[in-house]
Design an enzyme around this catalytic site. Structure first.
Site, short mmCIF file in Angstrom:
data_model
loop_
_atom_site.label_atom_id
_atom_site.label_comp_id
_atom_site.label_asym_id
_atom_site.label_seq_id
_atom_site.Cartn_x
_atom_site.Cartn_y
_atom_site.Cartn_z
N THR A 265 36.14 76.56 -31.08
CA THR A 265 37.58 76.28 -31.04
C THR A 265 38.04 76.12 -29.59
O THR A 265 39.23 76.05 -29.32
CB THR A 265 38.38 77.43 -31.70
N ASP B 255 38.01 74.59 -25.47
CA ASP B 255 38.36 73.35 -24.79
C ASP B 255 37.16 72.40 -24.65
O ASP B 255 37.26 71.20 -24.88
CB ASP B 255 38.90 73.78 -23.41
N ASP C 140 32.03 87.42 -35.12
CA ASP C 140 32.24 88.52 -34.19
C ASP C 140 30.92 88.65 -33.42
O ASP C 140 29.89 89.00 -34.00
CB ASP C 140 32.56 89.78 -35.00
N LYS D 292 27.46 76.45 -17.99
CA LYS D 292 27.66 77.18 -16.75
C LYS D 292 28.83 78.14 -16.93
O LYS D 292 29.64 77.90 -17.81
CB LYS D 292 27.89 76.23 -15.59
N ASP E 183 23.79 71.31 -16.58
CA ASP E 183 24.55 70.99 -15.38
C ASP E 183 25.02 69.57 -15.66
O ASP E 183 24.23 68.63 -15.54
CB ASP E 183 23.66 71.04 -14.12
N HIS E 184 26.26 69.43 -16.09
CA HIS E 184 26.63 68.13 -16.65
C HIS E 184 26.59 67.01 -15.60
O HIS E 184 26.58 65.83 -15.96
CB HIS E 184 27.97 68.19 -17.40
N LYS F 185 25.26 62.50 -15.60
CA LYS F 185 26.08 61.36 -15.15
C LYS F 185 25.19 60.18 -14.78
O LYS F 185 24.14 60.34 -14.15
CB LYS F 185 26.94 61.77 -13.95
N HIS G 187 26.19 71.96 -9.09
CA HIS G 187 26.28 70.50 -9.00
C HIS G 187 25.86 69.93 -7.62
O HIS G 187 25.09 68.99 -7.53
CB HIS G 187 27.69 70.02 -9.30
N LYS H 128 40.50 61.88 -6.08
CA LYS H 128 39.47 62.38 -6.97
C LYS H 128 38.25 61.49 -6.77
O LYS H 128 38.32 60.28 -7.02
CB LYS H 128 39.94 62.28 -8.42
#
Ligand code: NAD
Length: 499
Positions: A17, A19, A87, A150, A179-180, A184, A242, A347
């Site tokens: 549930t 993010d 739980d 992580k 490690d996203h 990439k 990263h 960014k």
């Protein structure tokens, strides 16, 4: 794998549930399904909240419509999802989960293949792994894999403790540490650029490269993550994982084959070559920053110390810049500069490889000096490569001007280029651990970073806040490079044009 070579899996997402599940995991599984890369799969969402299967399926539907731009086969897709209200410390709850797993295994012919995806607060990682084993969830006839988010520990010591806990239930080759950044597209391209181009491979060393810069800057502040960030800071949140991973890929020797083991062992060797620092030397190599109030687009943004759940006298860094030296034959004398920060002006995640100046400048008779050749690898948000060259100014003069050769994924593959999480989830189902971090890499990275955090945690940084929100970062970061006669290359925006 099934006979049509599509992997099968029961994916149990702990933290379903949250993010991450909503923004990344459900849309990624959906894309794999929609592209027909998987068909025999089921997902059990595991989280604390009490929800019916229907309520959970409807939240998955919202997620894939919002974040996955789903259009087709939506109801068929969500029918593969079930929910278990869990739980984490109750053995009974794991036994119930085991029952659900066995049922879905039969229903979807999953051959006992199981992925346990831990997408929740890291303090539960160890307990969950131990309980999974103790209650027999790993006793099925297929593969068992643990995918773990992580942060993997808070220091070498805590990471080692966590590793020991998860190793009671899973072997090293069953553990997929995410490690996203490694998922990439352009990070995966580093190896290809290096090892498949005669133009770069011979130059990739201290004879031709002056320095390498790795930048990851965000415009966002700490948002709702104040409580976590206060205990982490930019060093643990970004550098330990990263940034050091990108440095390892840039610095490693060519592997003898493109296998998981060979690539990992070269990355480990690169990390082992990092010059260690003593605590009292840290200030020579690393600087820290914290954002204060600033103005962006006529809007005033709060300083870090005024963010939600942040100590008004916080000593936590939101910016780090550092100089790494790699003590081996290839890299002796070449600084690798890294920097990362929140609330920056742009960014951007990018790598700049600056080549050494040519031995003599024949064109140094005008007001202009020659620019060094740069290879820029844009990782996000733009994806692509830019090469900065010098060419003749048109006309009769022999003056030079800089020229950019740019290849951008935008418009070509970008729309279809899979998201990092989609690739990594698929890799975990196929059993390819190349783009996940091995314990040896995690351990070496923590040992390196621990020296810096030891130095910083024991001295209060009186200059904080030392950069304004929306700026290029603290002055000390520029000074770090200026001491070596270098500057940070600001790579702001790329275009698809090549001049
Ligand atoms: P979140 O706080 O949004 O979600 C946490 C989830 O854990 C929820 O599903 C909640 O129900 C569940 N949970 C919490 N306590 C529980 C308990 N006692 N028993 C059972 N379930 C419990 O967190 P998130 O942002 O989804 O992040 C999850 C993990 O992924 C963290 O380790 C985080 O560091 C990592 N991560 C998140 C992102 C991201 O983009 N959100 C990116 C990289 C890594």
């Amino acid at each position: 794998m099934t006979e049509n070579n599509k992997p099968t899996a029961l994916i149990m997402i702990f933290g379903a549930t949250g993010d991450l599940a909503k923004r990344k995991l459900f849309p990624s599984i959906y894309r794999l399904f929609q592209k027909e890369k998987i068909n025999k799969f089921a997902v059990v969402g595991v989280a604390r909240r009490s929800l019916t299967n229907e309520e959970f399926q409807s939240s998955v539907k919202d997620s894939i419509l919002t974040f996955g731009h789903a259009e087709e086969k939506v109801d068929e897709f969500i029918s593969h999802f079930q929910y278990h209200s869990h739980d984490v410390s109750s053995s009974e709850s794991y036994l119930q989960l085991k029952g659900i797993a066995e049922e879905l295994d039969g229903q979807y012919q999953l051959e006992g293949n199981r992925i346990f995806y831990l997408a929740m607060a890291p303090e539960f990682f160890g307990t969950i792994a131990e309980q999974i084993k103790a209650q027999g969830l790993t006793e099925s006839k297929g593969y068992k894999r643990l995918v773990i988010e992580k942060p993997f520990g808070h220091s070498f010591e805590t990471a080692q403790k966590l590793n020991e806990q998860i190793r009671t239930a899973f072997a090293e080759d069953e553990i997929y540490r995410i490690d996203h950044y490694l998922g990439k597209e352009m990070v995966q391209n580093i190896e290809v650029i290096r090892f498949s181009n005669a133009l770069f491979e011979p130059l990739w060393n201290n004879r031709y490269i002056s320095n390498i810069q790795v930048t990851s800057s965000e415009t966002l502040g700490v948002e709702e993550r104040g409580r976590y960030y206060e205990t982490s800071g930019a060093l643990r949140d970004m550098v330990q994982n990263h940034l050091l991973q990108m440095v390892a890929l840039l610095a490693m020797e060519p592997p003898i084959a493109l296998t998981t083991e060979e690539i990992r062992s070269e990355k480990v060797r690169a990390l082992r070559s990092l010059r260690p620092m003593k605590v009292d030397e840290v200030d020579k190599y690393f600087i820290r920053g914290q954002y204060g109030e600033g103005t962006v687009d006529e809007k005033t943004l709060p300083g870090y110390r005024n963010e939600h759940n942040v100590n008004p006298d916080s000593n936590t860094e939101t910016y780090v810049a550092g100089k790494l030296l790699i003590d081996n034959f290839r890299w002796a004398g070449v600084p690798f500069y890294i920097r990362t920060g929140k609330r920056m002006d742009v960014k951007s995640t990018n790598i700049v490889v600056q080549f050494k100046d040519i031995p003599m400048n024949l064109y140094y008779k005008t007001e202009e000096t020659l620019n060094p050749n740069l290879l820029v690898i844009n990782i996000q948000p733009d994806e692509g490569i830019t090469l900065y060259l010098n060419v003749k100014k048109s006309g009769t003069t022999s003056n030079t001007k800089p020229m950019k050769l740019t290849v951008s994924n935008k418009g070509i593959e970008h729309i279809n280029s899979p998201e990092a999480y989609e690739k990594l989830l698929f890799d975990s189902m196929r059993g390819d651990a190349t783009n996940f971090t091995h314990w040896d890499e995690v351990a070496l990275s923590w040992k390196f970073v621990d020296t810096i955090s030891n130095a910083w945690e024991h001295t209060k940084e009186e200059s904080f806040p030392n950069y304004a929100a929306g700026s290029t970062g603290p002055l000390a970061s520029d000074e770090l490079l200026a001491d070596d006669g270098h500057i940070w290359w600001q790579i702001k925006k790329d275009t698809t044009e090549s001049n």
